[in-house]
Motif scaffolding. Structure first.
Motif, short mmCIF file in Angstrom:
data_model
loop_
_atom_site.label_atom_id
_atom_site.label_comp_id
_atom_site.label_asym_id
_atom_site.label_seq_id
_atom_site.Cartn_x
_atom_site.Cartn_y
_atom_site.Cartn_z
N ALA A 77 8.71 12.66 -3.19
CA ALA A 77 9.13 13.79 -2.92
C ALA A 77 8.42 14.33 -1.26
N VAL A 78 7.30 12.83 -0.67
CA VAL A 78 6.43 13.03 0.78
C VAL A 78 6.56 11.47 1.58
N ILE A 79 8.04 11.43 0.67
CA ILE A 79 9.34 10.53 2.29
C ILE A 79 8.60 10.85 2.99
N PRO A 80 9.00 11.83 3.62
CA PRO A 80 9.07 13.08 5.20
C PRO A 80 8.15 12.43 5.81
N ARG A 81 7.01 12.74 4.84
CA ARG A 81 5.77 12.91 5.55
C ARG A 81 5.71 11.23 6.04
N LEU A 82 5.72 10.78 5.14
CA LEU A 82 5.55 9.13 5.22
C LEU A 82 5.40 8.26 6.45
N LEU A 83 6.99 9.56 6.82
CA LEU A 83 8.19 8.88 8.00
C LEU A 83 7.17 9.64 8.67
N GLU A 84 7.07 10.66 8.81
CA GLU A 84 6.33 10.93 10.30
C GLU A 84 4.67 10.11 10.89
N LYS A 85 3.70 10.06 9.57
CA LYS A 85 2.99 9.12 9.59
C LYS A 85 3.15 7.59 10.25
N LEU A 86 4.14 7.27 10.07
CA LEU A 86 5.17 6.09 10.72
C LEU A 86 5.52 5.89 12.08
N HIS A 87 5.89 7.06 12.02
CA HIS A 87 5.99 7.06 13.41
C HIS A 87 4.96 7.72 14.41
N TRP A 88 3.83 7.93 14.01
CA TRP A 88 2.94 8.09 14.59
C TRP A 88 2.28 6.64 14.97
N CYS A 89 2.56 5.50 13.88
CA CYS A 89 1.59 3.76 13.98
C CYS A 89 2.43 3.56 15.10
N SER A 90 3.31 3.84 14.74
CA SER A 90 4.64 2.66 16.21
C SER A 90 4.49 3.35 16.80
N HIS A 91 4.45 4.85 17.48
CA HIS A 91 3.84 4.78 18.93
C HIS A 91 2.65 5.13 19.51
N LEU A 92 1.87 5.04 18.70
CA LEU A 92 0.52 4.90 19.33
C LEU A 92 0.16 3.43 19.18
N HIS A 93 0.56 1.84 18.40
CA HIS A 93 0.63 0.94 18.90
C HIS A 93 2.04 -0.22 18.34
N PRO A 94 3.13 -0.05 19.58
CA PRO A 94 4.28 -0.48 19.49
C PRO A 94 4.12 -1.90 19.68
N ASP A 95 2.95 -2.69 19.34
CA ASP A 95 3.00 -3.81 20.02
C ASP A 95 2.45 -4.71 18.62
N ALA A 96 2.30 -3.70 17.32
CA ALA A 96 1.52 -4.59 16.14
C ALA A 96 2.95 -4.23 15.09
N PRO A 97 3.07 -5.08 14.29
CA PRO A 97 3.94 -4.85 13.38
C PRO A 97 3.65 -3.96 11.95
N ILE A 98 4.47 -3.54 11.74
CA ILE A 98 3.78 -2.49 10.70
C ILE A 98 4.67 -3.41 9.04
N ILE A 99 2.89 -2.91 8.30
CA ILE A 99 3.56 -4.02 6.62
C ILE A 99 3.11 -2.72 5.28
N LEU A 100 3.64 -2.53 5.15
CA LEU A 100 3.73 -0.92 3.59
C LEU A 100 3.91 -1.40 2.54
N LEU A 101 2.25 -1.71 1.99
CA LEU A 101 1.94 -2.14 0.65
C LEU A 101 2.18 -0.22 -0.14
N ALA A 102 2.74 -1.08 -1.07
CA ALA A 102 3.06 -0.25 -2.09
C ALA A 102 3.20 -0.25 -3.10
N ASP A 103 3.46 0.85 -4.42
CA ASP A 103 3.96 0.76 -5.85
C ASP A 103 5.34 0.50 -5.75
N SER A 104 5.93 0.53 -6.82
CA SER A 104 7.53 -0.10 -6.71
C SER A 104 7.91 1.39 -6.44
#
Length: 438
Positions: A77-104
């Motif tokens: 249910a909160v995936i849209p909010r997560l996508l918004e945060k990931l977008h901010w990470c990519s915008h602020l640090h475009p030269d760093a790969p993102i590794i997502l650690l999560a439950d299944s």
């Protein structure tokens, strides 16, 4: 006197030295588990820690090698909010790969996250694989950035060539205006010059249209061929890692077959497009001073798993006086990876040795295997695309053909010596410093 490098596992540790991480987490317990995992892998790292509510407020004046996002929610249910945060990470640090650690996560959620820009996804119960996941993400991200840099340089060169042609046209027009001395003769000359200018403008326009069509065609191929193959490889790898349940022996065999065929298709597409650019004189080198040991270790690391599956020993032997050379690091690594991959593919037992020596003004990289060898009749066919070689039915020859063209683009070459039943030796020779003319 040569020095052996020993285990390739020890050599590859240098890839994760001085790793600067940004860790995003709302759980102190999870932060401690992540730190313990990295310390247990003997990784030299430092990190900044923030919680997920302050991502958009953080300044982008500090760079990071990678971002580890600790996602705590257990529903979609909160995936849209997560996508918004990931977008901010990519915008602020475009030269760093993102590794997502999560439950299944569900299959649909995992696919959405991969398409949104997440470079790697690791289930929390597989936290022990975090060091290897960071290493792979850094390696893949660096390779992608190099490809983008090459493409940008190519576009800039084409723009410069167009500007020179426009300058020639302008110079021709100025000559016409300055040549009004003998009226009758100059009128005829002006008419001829104008006709020539119109012809040049037509040729320039035709060249522009042709170049645009070629670029659009290559971009279309890049999207239509590479993107779906990358998706196949990514999803197959997730199945192989058994993120969503254990596989039986038959299922695992089919998944491995999918990965093998997918990687074969990706290599075939990449090699064919690179060959086409070289043949069209559109491929250029991005020369830089590089550490020979590092590029050799990276090439060996790419073949480590395949060699272990066949119980083959990988060895690196560097002469004592080997340090740096000037070359295109991406293409040098590609040549070495192609030669090592062929050696592993056609060697059933024994070892693969990458031996590096100085030879005059050149640097020789010899890939020596203990495989079945190649007959003298087939040696002449090796560097041709799609060769008809009796004992190498599963090889298109594109990798060797591309490798030789890239070697010659450096001012070097690749030669091979082989004997049936005793193995082969492929030697890449390139100038240590192609910028210095002899």
């Amino acid at each position: 006197m040569l020095e052996s490098s020993g285990s390739i596992l020890q050599l590859s540790k240098t890839v994760l030295s001085n790793v600067n991480l940004l860790v995003i987490s709302d759980s102190n317990v999870n932060l401690q588990q992540i730190a313990n995992c990295l310390q247990a892998a003997e990784i030299n790292f430092d990190c900044d820690v923030i919680d997920s509510t302050t991502i958009g407020d953080r300044p982008a004046d500090k760079s990071y090698r990678a971002i580890v996002y600790d996602y705590l929610a257990d529903n979609d249910a909160v995936i849209p909010r997560l996508l918004e945060k990931l977008h901010w990470c990519s915008h602020l640090h475009p030269d760093a790969p993102i590794i997502l650690l999560a439950d299944s996560l569900t299959d649909e959620t995992a696919v959405t996250l991969i398409k949104s820009g997440v470079d790697s996804y690791l289930p929390r119960h597989k936290l022990a694989q975090l060091p290897l996941t960071i290493k792979k993400s850094l390696f893949d991200f660096a390779s992608q950035q190099t490809v983008l840099k090459q493409q940008s340089n190519l576009i800039q060169q084409q723009k410069s060539q167009l500007q020179r042609q426009k300058a020639e046209i302008a110079a021709g027009q100025e000559n016409i205006e300055d040549g009004q001395i003998e009226v009758i003769r100059q009128r005829q000359l002006i008419e001829q010059q104008q006709e020539r200018i119109q012809q040049l403008e037509i040729e320039v326009k035709s060249w522009q249209d042709g170049e645009q069509t070629k670029q659009e065609h290559l971009a279309h191929l890049n999207h239509e061929l590479r993107s779906p193959i990358s998706s196949i490889l990514g999803f197959s790898d997730m199945l192989k890692q058994q993120y969503y349940g254990d596989l039986n022996e038959r299922q695992m065999r089919y998944v491995n077959a999918m990965l093998s065929v997918g990687q074969y298709m990706m290599d075939l597409v990449n090699n064919y497009l690179d060959l086409a650019k070289i043949d069209a004189n559109k491929q250029t080198l991005d020369l830089e001073k590089i550490a020979v040991a590092e590029v050799c270790q990276n090439a060996l690391f790419c073949l480590e798993q395949k060699a272990q599956e066949k119980q083959l020993e990988l060895k690196l032997e560097l002469a004592r006086d080997i340090d740096f050379c000037t070359a295109d690091s991406r293409y040098l690594r590609q040549i070495l990876t192609n030669l090592l991959s062929n050696a592993v593919k056609f060697t059933d037992r024994g070892s693969i040795t990458l031996q590096v020596k100085n030879h005059g003004d050149c640097l020789n990289f010899a890939v020596i295997d203990t495989g079945a060898g190649i007959s003298s009749e087939n040696l002449t066919k090796l560097f041709k695309p799609f060769p008809q070689i009796s004992n190498r039915q599963d090889s298109t020859g594109l990798g060797l053909a591309l490798s030789r063209k890239l070697a010659r683009l450096h001012g070097g070459d690749i030669v091979v010596t082989s004997e049936l039943g005793r193995g082969s030796c492929f030697t890449l020779s390139i100038p240590r410093d192609p910028l210095v003319k002899s």
